[in-house]
Scaffold this motif. Structure first.
Motif, PDB file in Angstrom:
ATOM      1  N   SER A   1      -4.102   3.582  24.878  1.00  0.00           N
ATOM      2  CA  SER A   1      -4.951   3.398  23.712  1.00  0.00           C
ATOM      3  C   SER A   1      -5.005   3.338  22.424  1.00  0.00           C
ATOM      4  CB  SER A   1      -5.523   5.118  24.084  1.00  0.00           C
ATOM      5  OG  SER A   1      -5.587   5.369  25.108  1.00  0.00           O
ATOM      6  N   VAL A   2      -5.607   2.380  22.063  1.00  0.00           N
ATOM      7  CA  VAL A   2      -5.376   1.761  20.367  1.00  0.00           C
ATOM      8  C   VAL A   2      -6.291   2.949  19.119  1.00  0.00           C
ATOM      9  CG1 VAL A   2      -5.326  -0.222  18.808  1.00  0.00           C
ATOM     10  CG2 VAL A   2      -4.931  -0.604  21.831  1.00  0.00           C
ATOM     11  N   PHE A   3      -5.295   3.546  18.440  1.00  0.00           N
ATOM     12  CA  PHE A   3      -6.355   4.215  17.343  1.00  0.00           C
ATOM     13  C   PHE A   3      -6.349   3.661  16.522  1.00  0.00           C
ATOM     14  CE2 PHE A   3      -4.829   7.219  20.726  1.00  0.00           C
ATOM     15  CZ  PHE A   3      -6.189   8.013  20.997  1.00  0.00           C
TER      16      PHE A   3
ATOM     17  N   THR B   1      -9.034   1.696  25.934  1.00  0.00           N
ATOM     18  CA  THR B   1      -9.419   1.963  25.363  1.00  0.00           C
ATOM     19  C   THR B   1      -9.541   1.348  23.345  1.00  0.00           C
ATOM     20  OG1 THR B   1     -10.113   4.109  26.527  1.00  0.00           O
ATOM     21  CG2 THR B   1     -10.436   4.777  24.264  1.00  0.00           C
ATOM     22  N   VAL B   2     -10.469   1.612  22.672  1.00  0.00           N
ATOM     23  CA  VAL B   2      -9.804   1.076  21.534  1.00  0.00           C
ATOM     24  C   VAL B   2     -10.785   2.071  20.793  1.00  0.00           C
ATOM     25  CG1 VAL B   2     -10.092  -0.662  19.497  1.00  0.00           C
ATOM     26  CG2 VAL B   2      -9.195  -1.123  21.595  1.00  0.00           C
ATOM     27  N   VAL B   3     -10.154   2.999  20.146  1.00  0.00           N
ATOM     28  CA  VAL B   3     -10.648   4.106  19.372  1.00  0.00           C
ATOM     29  C   VAL B   3     -11.057   3.925  17.548  1.00  0.00           C
ATOM     30  CG1 VAL B   3     -11.514   6.435  19.056  1.00  0.00           C
ATOM     31  CG2 VAL B   3     -11.100   5.758  20.750  1.00  0.00           C
ATOM     32  N   GLU B   4     -11.950   4.128  16.431  1.00  0.00           N
ATOM     33  CA  GLU B   4     -11.891   4.174  14.952  1.00  0.00           C
ATOM     34  C   GLU B   4     -11.087   5.428  14.973  1.00  0.00           C
ATOM     35  OE1 GLU B   4     -14.064   1.564  12.008  1.00  0.00           O
ATOM     36  OE2 GLU B   4     -14.485   3.928  11.623  1.00  0.00           O
ATOM     37  N   VAL B   5     -10.836   5.944  14.462  1.00  0.00           N
ATOM     38  CA  VAL B   5      -9.986   7.189  13.828  1.00  0.00           C
ATOM     39  C   VAL B   5      -9.916   7.362  12.564  1.00  0.00           C
ATOM     40  CG1 VAL B   5      -8.599   7.511  15.714  1.00  0.00           C
ATOM     41  CG2 VAL B   5      -7.897   7.393  13.687  1.00  0.00           C
TER      42      VAL B   5
ATOM     43  N   HIS C   1       0.035   7.516   7.127  1.00  0.00           N
ATOM     44  CA  HIS C   1      -1.065   6.907   6.228  1.00  0.00           C
ATOM     45  C   HIS C   1      -1.399   5.612   7.400  1.00  0.00           C
ATOM     46  CE1 HIS C   1      -2.157   9.580   3.122  1.00  0.00           C
ATOM     47  NE2 HIS C   1      -0.368   9.149   2.775  1.00  0.00           N
ATOM     48  N   ALA C   2      -0.289   5.039   8.936  1.00  0.00           N
ATOM     49  CA  ALA C   2       0.039   4.233   9.645  1.00  0.00           C
ATOM     50  C   ALA C   2      -2.119   3.584   9.612  1.00  0.00           C
ATOM     51  CB  ALA C   2      -0.282   4.531  10.908  1.00  0.00           C
ATOM     52  N   LEU C   3      -2.086   2.405  10.447  1.00  0.00           N
ATOM     53  CA  LEU C   3      -2.915   2.240  10.407  1.00  0.00           C
ATOM     54  C   LEU C   3      -3.342   1.777  11.723  1.00  0.00           C
ATOM     55  CD1 LEU C   3      -2.529  -1.503   7.639  1.00  0.00           C
ATOM     56  CD2 LEU C   3      -4.146   1.099   7.334  1.00  0.00           C
ATOM     57  N   VAL C   4      -2.454   2.054  12.739  1.00  0.00           N
ATOM     58  CA  VAL C   4      -2.741   1.898  14.079  1.00  0.00           C
ATOM     59  C   VAL C   4      -1.594   2.653  14.653  1.00  0.00           C
ATOM     60  CG1 VAL C   4      -1.347   0.046  13.659  1.00  0.00           C
ATOM     61  CG2 VAL C   4      -3.230   0.411  15.701  1.00  0.00           C
ATOM     62  N   GLN C   5      -2.180   3.139  15.558  1.00  0.00           N
ATOM     63  CA  GLN C   5      -1.669   3.592  16.549  1.00  0.00           C
ATOM     64  C   GLN C   5      -1.875   3.210  18.370  1.00  0.00           C
ATOM     65  OE1 GLN C   5       0.080   8.265  16.332  1.00  0.00           O
ATOM     66  NE2 GLN C   5      -1.441   8.322  16.727  1.00  0.00           N
TER      67      GLN C   5
END
Length: 421
Positions: free
Chosen positions: A218-220, A254-258, A264-268
């Motif tokens: 899962s990419v947030f 799964t890729v989701v915009e949060v 303050h990370a750009l991705v998790q």
């Protein structure tokens, strides 16, 4: 569904009920919980107070469900916390520590655009199920839960890096932190994505597991427009081994915009990993060398960065489905009802291609552009999932391809996956 395992859905009056989902759905060695809102089960309304009070109610509801099935909070292997405001996390952590005093599960924390009923917090849990779900026959008895941390990946005082139970390992969502400094790495989203994946790989290396044993990612993302840069990095890590490259293996995804991420990370990035050796006292012949079975069908949209369904042991992990017509590769015409229907059709086509059916669903995750569309989606949902699997619903301000809805799912795989012969 073939085989002897059964889907076991359960509810208690001590936690909020819904006719759309079961509070917990057990299959094989896991209990899949529906995401809990901060609802007082006596009134069905959000409890008074702020994020701290709401988090406490979410966790009380989880505890009530846990105890209703004769389990304990120490049986939780993963917690996912959705918040409206990332600044509320320290207050939520104060409450969190009172529920997990001796053991910390794997954990994911993200801020999302919206939650049902305008809640400030929503909490989801995954639990062990040592007794399994084969009727009248204990599958493995009291399986041991394995926890592991390595100094080669960031340490978090609120979570364990990886928690294994039976044939799955659950990795805490990894931020782009340099494990030596515990600070965000220098650079943009590409550098951050690479660090997240390096951390995941370091965790897996510490338990002698290759990265190609990952079955679901899962990419947030803080900004969905960064996905191309993330994908370029992603293909440096998947596939990794010669065998995986030979078959072009990619995990389900799964890729989701949060709305926001910790620090303050750009991705998790979060990962679920196959665990072929299982956890004792599973018999050697029941646990060694199980095969990861990846499948895709032309009857659903294909993506070069993911496999539609990845089965391992007793679960099928489905990649997030957009409302894409597989014949055209485009979003279907219409509004959220038509789009939701297409997402569900795609999931149906995928699960049927591996000789399963929608009744085998144990968990469904719905991501909505507008949380107000949930009632409309529910009408369509009921026609596909009358069995009321466990469920999660969150709002995402942007979805891939401008979609109004995106859906992923977990299905039972009663026959399991065979060992290497």
């Amino acid at each position: 569904m073939s085989g002897d395992n059964v889907v076991l859905a359960r509810n208690t009056d001590n936690a909020p009920k819904s006719d759309r989902y079961a509070q917990t759905v057990a299959f094989s060695h896991y209990n899949n919980f529906s995401a809990q809102l901060p609802l007082d089960p006596a009134t069905g309304k959000i409890v008074a107070g702020g994020a701290k009070e709401q988090a406490e109610q979410c966790l009380k509801n989880i505890k009530a469900v846990v105890e209703s099935i004769d389990h304990a909070m120490t049986d939780v292997v993963r917690i996912t916390i959705f918040v409206k405001n990332i600044k509320d996390v320290p207050a939520i952590d104060e409450v969190y520590k009172t529920f997990f005093t001796t053991y910390l599960p794997a954990r994911t924390v993200v801020a999302v655009a919206a939650l049902p009923m305008d809640a400030l917090v929503q909490v989801e849990a995954l639990l062990t199920n040592g007794e399994g779900t084969i009727p009248n026959a204990p599958q493995s008895g009291d399986l041991i839960k394995y926890t592991n941390n390595t100094h080669n990946a960031p340490l978090d005082p609120m979570s364990t890096q990886i928690v294994a139970f039976s044939h799955y390992s659950n990795i805490s969502a990894q931020l782009p932190l340099d494990p030596e400094t515990n600070e965000i790495v220098v650079g943009g989203v590409a550098e951050q994505a690479a660090q997240c994946l390096k951390n995941i790989k370091a965790i897996l290396t510490s338990i002698d597991v290759p990265i190609d044993d990952i079955v679901k990612v899962s990419v947030f993302l803080k900004d969905l427009s960064d996905i191309d840069a993330v994908n370029e990095v992603y293909t440096r890590f998947f596939p990794d081994s010669g065998i995986a490259r030979a078959v072009g293996y990619m995990p389900a995804r799964t890729v989701v915009e949060v709305a926001a991420l910790p620090m303050h990370a750009l991705v998790q990035i979060e990962a679920v990993v196959s665990h072929g050796d299982g956890t004792p006292p599973q018999a050697v012949e029941d646990r060694h060398g199980l095969i990861v079975e990846a499948n895709s069908t032309d009857a659903a949209p294909k993506c070069k960065f993911s496999t539609q369904t990845v089965a391992f042991s007793h679960y099928n992990n489905i990649s997030a489905q957009l409302p894409i017509d597989p014949a055209t590769g485009k979003i279907v015409s219409g509004g959220v009802v038509e789009q939701a229907e297409q997402c569900f059709k795609n999931i149906k086509a995928i699960i049927e291609c591996v000789d399963h059916k929608l009744e085998d669903a144990v968990k469904v995750n719905i991501f909505l552009k507008n949380i107000e569309d949930l009632d409309a989606v529910n009408e369509t949902y009921a026609t596909f999932f009358p069995g009321a699997p466990a469920r999660r619903v969150v709002g995402a301000s942007t979805l891939p391809m401008g979609a109004l809805v995106q859906v992923d799912a977990i299905f039972g795989n009663a026959e399991g996956t065979p060992p290497i012969v």
